[in-house]
Every structure is written in C-alpha cells, then in structure tokens.
Scaffold this active site. Sequence first.
Site, PDB file in Angstrom:
ATOM      1  CB  CYS A   1       1.175  -2.550  -7.210  1.00 33.05           C
ATOM      2  SG  CYS A   1       2.141  -1.709  -6.057  1.00 33.05           S
TER       3      CYS A   1
ATOM      4  CG  HIS B   1       6.159  -6.074  -6.993  1.00 31.12           C
ATOM      5  ND1 HIS B   1       5.376  -5.717  -8.070  1.00 31.12           N
ATOM      6  CD2 HIS B   1       5.901  -5.462  -5.880  1.00 31.12           C
ATOM      7  CE1 HIS B   1       4.459  -4.988  -7.648  1.00 31.12           C
ATOM      8  NE2 HIS B   1       4.583  -4.628  -6.371  1.00 31.12           N
ATOM      9  CD  GLU B   2       6.760  -6.823  -2.405  1.00 30.86           C
ATOM     10  OE1 GLU B   2       6.477  -5.729  -1.944  1.00 30.86           O
ATOM     11  OE2 GLU B   2       5.849  -7.356  -3.206  1.00 30.86           O
TER      12      GLU B   2
ATOM     13  CG  HIS C   1       6.904  -1.411  -3.579  1.00 30.38           C
ATOM     14  ND1 HIS C   1       6.092  -0.308  -3.881  1.00 30.38           N
ATOM     15  CD2 HIS C   1       6.194  -2.395  -3.754  1.00 30.38           C
ATOM     16  CE1 HIS C   1       5.184  -0.953  -4.512  1.00 30.38           C
ATOM     17  NE2 HIS C   1       5.187  -2.327  -4.306  1.00 30.38           N
TER      18      HIS C   1
HETATM   19  C1  NB4 Z   1       3.023  -8.096  -5.321  1.00 27.34           C
HETATM   20  C2  NB4 Z   1       3.477  -8.916  -6.541  1.00 27.34           C
HETATM   21  C3  NB4 Z   1       2.785  -8.518  -7.877  1.00 27.34           C
HETATM   22  C4  NB4 Z   1       3.566  -9.033  -9.014  1.00 27.34           C
HETATM   23  C5  NB4 Z   1       1.656 -12.508  -8.219  1.00 27.34           C
HETATM   24  C6  NB4 Z   1       0.286 -12.167  -7.493  1.00 27.34           C
HETATM   25  C7  NB4 Z   1      -1.160 -11.014  -6.299  1.00 27.34           C
HETATM   26  C8  NB4 Z   1       0.651  -8.576  -5.132  1.00 27.34           C
HETATM   27  C9  NB4 Z   1       1.541  -7.607  -5.068  1.00 27.34           C
HETATM   28  C10 NB4 Z   1       4.661  -9.788  -8.207  1.00 27.34           C
HETATM   29  C11 NB4 Z   1       4.786  -9.560  -6.828  1.00 27.34           C
HETATM   30  C12 NB4 Z   1       1.593  -6.955  -3.890  1.00 27.34           C
HETATM   31  C13 NB4 Z   1       3.504  -5.463  -2.715  1.00 27.34           C
HETATM   32  C14 NB4 Z   1      -1.719 -11.961  -5.775  1.00 27.34           C
HETATM   33  C15 NB4 Z   1      -1.217 -13.282  -6.276  1.00 27.34           C
HETATM   34  C16 NB4 Z   1      -1.223 -15.867  -6.026  1.00 27.34           C
HETATM   35  C17 NB4 Z   1      -1.350 -16.604  -4.847  1.00 27.34           C
HETATM   36  C18 NB4 Z   1      -2.630 -17.451  -2.775  1.00 27.34           C
HETATM   37  C19 NB4 Z   1      -3.924 -17.552  -2.365  1.00 27.34           C
HETATM   38  C20 NB4 Z   1      -4.346 -15.399  -3.250  1.00 27.34           C
HETATM   39  C21 NB4 Z   1      -3.157 -15.379  -3.934  1.00 27.34           C
HETATM   40  C22 NB4 Z   1      -3.173 -14.606  -5.161  1.00 27.34           C
HETATM   41  F1  NB4 Z   1      -2.623 -11.886  -4.943  1.00 27.34           F
HETATM   42  N1  NB4 Z   1       0.202 -10.952  -7.009  1.00 27.34           N
HETATM   43  N2  NB4 Z   1      -1.162  -9.603  -5.701  1.00 27.34           N
HETATM   44  N3  NB4 Z   1      -0.340  -8.498  -5.898  1.00 27.34           N
HETATM   45  N4  NB4 Z   1       2.333  -5.694  -3.674  1.00 27.34           N
HETATM   46  N5  NB4 Z   1      -0.345 -13.363  -7.171  1.00 27.34           N
HETATM   47  N6  NB4 Z   1      -1.980 -14.393  -5.897  1.00 27.34           N
HETATM   48  N7  NB4 Z   1      -2.652 -16.614  -4.073  1.00 27.34           N
HETATM   49  O1  NB4 Z   1       0.859  -9.568  -4.074  1.00 27.34           O
HETATM   50  O2  NB4 Z   1       1.967  -4.458  -4.171  1.00 27.34           O
HETATM   51  O3  NB4 Z   1       4.301  -4.572  -3.109  1.00 27.34           O
HETATM   52  O4  NB4 Z   1      -4.750 -16.152  -1.921  1.00 27.34           O
HETATM   53 NI    NI Z   2       3.540  -3.377  -4.897  1.00 30.26          NI
END
Ligand code: NB4
Ligand code: NI
Length: 185
Positions: A112, A155-156, A159
């Site tokens: 997160c 997850h969102e 929040h």
């Molecule tokens: C939200 C996610 C955490 C688990 C699964 C994932 C990443 C977040 C948090 C479910 C939701 C943010 C919001 C990533 C990621 C895959 C796709 C595309 C190209 C890099 C990117 C990396 F970054 N979680 N981070 N965490 N949050 N996949 N990816 N890729 O997004 O805290 O509440 O760019």
């Molecule tokens: Ni988060």
Amino acid sequence: MITMKNIIRDGKTTLRQEAKKLTFPLSQEERQLGHDMMTFLENSQDPEIAAKYHLRAGVGLAAPQVNVSLQMASVLVPGPEDKKILFKDTLVNPVIISHSVQGAALAEGEGCLSVDENVPGYVVRHDRITLRYYDLDGKQHKIRLKNYPAIVCQHEIDHLHGILFYDHINDKQPFSMKDEDLIIE
Ligand code: NB4
Ligand code: NI
C-alpha cells in the site's frame, strides 16, 4: 500534481476514518481531485515519469490517502505485459452489492502506498464482485469484476472505510488460506 509527498502514511487519522459520501453534481474541486488521482496512477506506471518524480507504482489510489476523507478512488489496472487496460475509472460512492463466496488472494501479497513497511501474507478477498459506483460525471455503473481488478477495487473500497490491507492478514499464520481460495499470480 500528486506525488509521494501528498500521500499520507499509516498512523495518520484520516486513513482510519469512514470517508464521507459525495453528492452530485460534484464540485470542480472534487472532479479535479479525481483527475489528479488518475494522473498519479498513469505517471506511477510510466517508468520514466515514475523515476523522475520518485513515484512508487500504483494500480489504485483512494482519496483518504491524499488526506481527503471522501468516498472516491481511482483505479488503473493494466493487463498482462501492461498491454491493454483491464479496468480504468474513478469510483465515486462505490458499493459492493454482491460477491462470490469464493475467496482469492494475490500470490505476492499486497502493498500500500500509505504503508512503508512490507507486510507479508495473503489478503483473502472476494474473487468476484458486483460493484455499483458513480463516475465523475455522475453516471451510475453496475459492473461485475473478477480476479485481479476485483482485488484492486476491494483494496480501494477498504480505504474508504478506514481499513488497511494488513488488517486482513492473520499474524500467527500469514500465509494460511482455505483450500477453496484462489491464488492469483
Ligand atoms: C493498491 C494495490 C495493492 C494490492 C498489485 C499491484 C502495486 C498498489 C496499491 C491490490 C491493490 C496502491 C492504493 C503495483 C502493481 C502491477 C502493474 C503496471 C506497470 C507498474 C505496475 C506494478 F504497482 N500493486 N502497487 N500497489 N494503494 N501491482 N503493479 N504494473 O497499487 O495503496 O490504495 O507499472
Ligand atoms: Ni492502499
């Protein structure tokens, strides 16, 4: 432009509060917030922009994470190899109106942007959800999501209710799950 400086971290009260529902039409400021959150996600997924501004990659961002206690979250989920987009929208007042009994968890666990530490463990959520939400224009959507996009939206939505992903992790047995639960690679 939203950067990591604008994202509040675990310990701040807003992250543990129930966010307020929005009323339509949204104000210009509220619409701007939605656009800014989506732009953050786009920037964070662009390797050059992310490096330049020191952005952690994200597929979702909820308003409470930028210290705004409103029921709004942006989601940008790219498909395999970052090819086509699996889901992209800003959710306003989202509600899960039904869900599968089947549970599912990301194999890698979750991270997160508001939690600096790595907390290992499965976060078991619903594998399939029916989601009702409004977009920034006030149009109502009722959609079914499964697997990865469904996990991100849950997850969102957490929040918006003051819940963080590690609340779901069993601290004695972080990688325990039911035999029926799906692991999403
Ligand atoms: C939200 C996610 C955490 C688990 C699964 C994932 C990443 C977040 C948090 C479910 C939701 C943010 C919001 C990533 C990621 C895959 C796709 C595309 C190209 C890099 C990117 C990396 F970054 N979680 N981070 N965490 N949050 N996949 N990816 N890729 O997004 O805290 O509440 O760019
Ligand atoms: Ni988060």
